[in-house]
Design a protein around this motif. Structure first.
Motif, PDB file in Angstrom:
ATOM      1  N   LEU A  62       0.809  -1.218   0.000  1.00 42.85           N
ATOM      2  CA  LEU A  62       0.000   0.000   0.000  1.00 42.85           C
ATOM      3  C   LEU A  62       0.842   1.269   0.000  1.00 42.85           C
ATOM      4  CD1 LEU A  62      -2.571  -1.333   2.619  1.00 42.85           C
ATOM      5  CD2 LEU A  62      -2.962  -1.078   0.151  1.00 42.85           C
ATOM      6  N   GLY A  95      -4.866   6.221  -1.722  1.00 44.18           N
ATOM      7  CA  GLY A  95      -6.309   6.468  -1.833  1.00 44.18           C
ATOM      8  C   GLY A  95      -6.624   7.414  -2.985  1.00 44.18           C
ATOM      9  N   PRO A 105     -11.157   2.968  -3.098  1.00 44.20           N
ATOM     10  CA  PRO A 105     -10.227   2.120  -2.335  1.00 44.20           C
ATOM     11  C   PRO A 105     -10.899   1.263  -1.267  1.00 44.20           C
ATOM     12  CG  PRO A 105      -9.841   4.466  -1.882  1.00 44.20           C
ATOM     13  CD  PRO A 105     -10.819   4.390  -3.001  1.00 44.20           C
ATOM     14  N   GLN A 106     -12.050   1.695  -0.791  1.00 42.35           N
ATOM     15  CA  GLN A 106     -12.684   0.905   0.271  1.00 42.35           C
ATOM     16  C   GLN A 106     -13.742  -0.056  -0.238  1.00 42.35           C
ATOM     17  OE1 GLN A 106     -13.620   3.958   3.141  1.00 42.35           O
ATOM     18  NE2 GLN A 106     -11.649   3.650   4.159  1.00 42.35           N
ATOM     19  N   ILE A 109     -11.810  -2.898  -3.886  1.00 45.54           N
ATOM     20  CA  ILE A 109     -10.647  -3.779  -3.713  1.00 45.54           C
ATOM     21  C   ILE A 109     -11.125  -5.043  -3.018  1.00 45.54           C
ATOM     22  CG2 ILE A 109      -8.357  -4.036  -2.640  1.00 45.54           C
ATOM     23  CD1 ILE A 109      -8.258  -1.817  -4.633  1.00 45.54           C
ATOM     24  N   VAL A 112      -6.057  -7.167  -0.046  1.00 44.34           N
ATOM     25  CA  VAL A 112      -4.720  -6.566  -0.024  1.00 44.34           C
ATOM     26  C   VAL A 112      -3.773  -7.620   0.526  1.00 44.34           C
ATOM     27  CG1 VAL A 112      -3.267  -4.776   1.019  1.00 44.34           C
ATOM     28  CG2 VAL A 112      -5.666  -4.268   0.426  1.00 44.34           C
ATOM     29  N   ASP A 127      -6.371   4.108   4.143  1.00 42.32           N
ATOM     30  CA  ASP A 127      -7.100   4.437   2.907  1.00 42.32           C
ATOM     31  C   ASP A 127      -8.021   3.301   2.462  1.00 42.32           C
ATOM     32  OD1 ASP A 127      -5.636   6.773   2.894  1.00 42.32           O
ATOM     33  OD2 ASP A 127      -4.132   6.025   1.483  1.00 42.32           O
ATOM     34  N   VAL A 128      -7.608   2.067   2.715  1.00 42.76           N
ATOM     35  CA  VAL A 128      -8.365   0.915   2.207  1.00 42.76           C
ATOM     36  C   VAL A 128      -9.123   0.177   3.314  1.00 42.76           C
ATOM     37  CG1 VAL A 128      -6.711   0.527   0.332  1.00 42.76           C
ATOM     38  CG2 VAL A 128      -6.442  -0.739   2.468  1.00 42.76           C
TER      39      VAL A 128
END
Ligand code: ZN
Length: 282
Positions: A62, A95, A105-106, A109, A112, A127-128
């Motif tokens: 990230l 982000g 990003p939330q 995805i 990760v 950010d995620v």
């Protein structure tokens, strides 16, 4: 359907030359040399990787975050911060870069995979954080779940989302090349993680089996292909011989097939990805 890989540059960093490589040897002496070192290397990039696959969007690492420029982002006693010089612009956070690509990003995805939790690989966590599964290996989480120890070792738990705990990769995939086991990421077997420890305990790399070529995203198992080829491990890890073994496994894997190897901190990764430049170990 082909898999699409994109590189995001989340700023760059200059580091003490002794961080890049030192011969294997006494770990404490290597660290003292690092702390006593002066001067900085030329800037090296801090990359994060987006992998678009029919099963969803996956991130490998990230990157750094512009929040690291704010006072108090690190604990004052985290000495590593004084030995690196990060340059990241306000719009270079992951982000913002994902949103500029039309990816939320939330929400957009699926998962990760963190090679490890060093602050320049996990900076984009806030950010995620939310819907995507965020994975590390069990060995890595065992080594980094203590906030004090993780901080001493170059992570910044202070900046992790409150209550953050990663999902743990399951080592139930088949043997691949020199690796006796693997961590499946997608159900079709085209994205897998493999163990490349040494830089830190439990560090993982990602293999992507695309239609015509294989990609190997090595995180910090090798800072550059030149260092990999010469089997020069990073300068301040706690297990240099384990790191060396990981580099040798990476090279062995690349002898058996056409592989594009992409380190996280080398500008040439961008060109190698674009031109599908295959790494031929010497
Ligand atoms: Zn690292």
């Amino acid at each position: 359907m082909p898999i699409n890989i994109s590189i995001f540059e989340t700023g760059s960093t200059r580091v003490r030359p002794s961080l890049m490589t030192q011969p294997p040897g006494n770990v404490l002496l290597r660290r003292i040399r690092f702390l006593a070192d002066r001067g900085f290397t030329d800037p090296i990039p801090i990359f994060a990787f987006l992998i678009e696959h029919p099963e969803g969007n996956f991130m490998f690492d990230l990157g750094e975050t512009p929040r690291c420029n704010q006072p108090g982002y690190y604990n004052w006693w985290q000495i590593g911060q004084y030995c690196v010089s990060v340059d990241i612009k306000p719009d270079q956070g992951l982000g913002d870069q994902l949103r500029a690509r039309g990816i939320d990003p939330q929400n957009d995805i699926k998962a990760v995979i963190l090679s490890h939790l060093h602050s320049d690989h996990a900076g984009g966590l806030p950010d995620v954080y939310g819907k995507p599964e965020i994975y590390t290996s069990q060995a890595h989480w065992n080594a980094f779940k203590s906030p004090f120890h993780a901080t001493i070792e170059g992570a910044n738990p202070k900046a992790w989302p409150k209550g953050f705990q990663p999902s743990i990769l399951k080592p139930d995939g088949p043997a691949i090349g020199p690796w006796t086991t693997s961590y499946p990421i997608t159900t079709d077997g085209k994205i897998v993680a493999v163990d490349t420890p040494g830089h830190v305990p439990g560090h993982v790399s990602i293999i992507i089996f695309d239609e015509d070529i294989t990609y190997l995203l090595v995180g910090d198992a090798a800072y550059s292909l030149d260092l990999l080829d010469k089997e020069l491990v990073d300068g301040i890890n706690t297990e240099p011989l384990v790191a060396l073994d990981s580099q040798r496994k990476i090279k062995e894997f690349c002898r058996g097939r056409d592989v594009v190897v992409l380190p996280s901190h080398e500008y040439d990764s961008v060109r190698r990805l674009k031109t599908k430049e295959v790494y031929r170990p010497t």
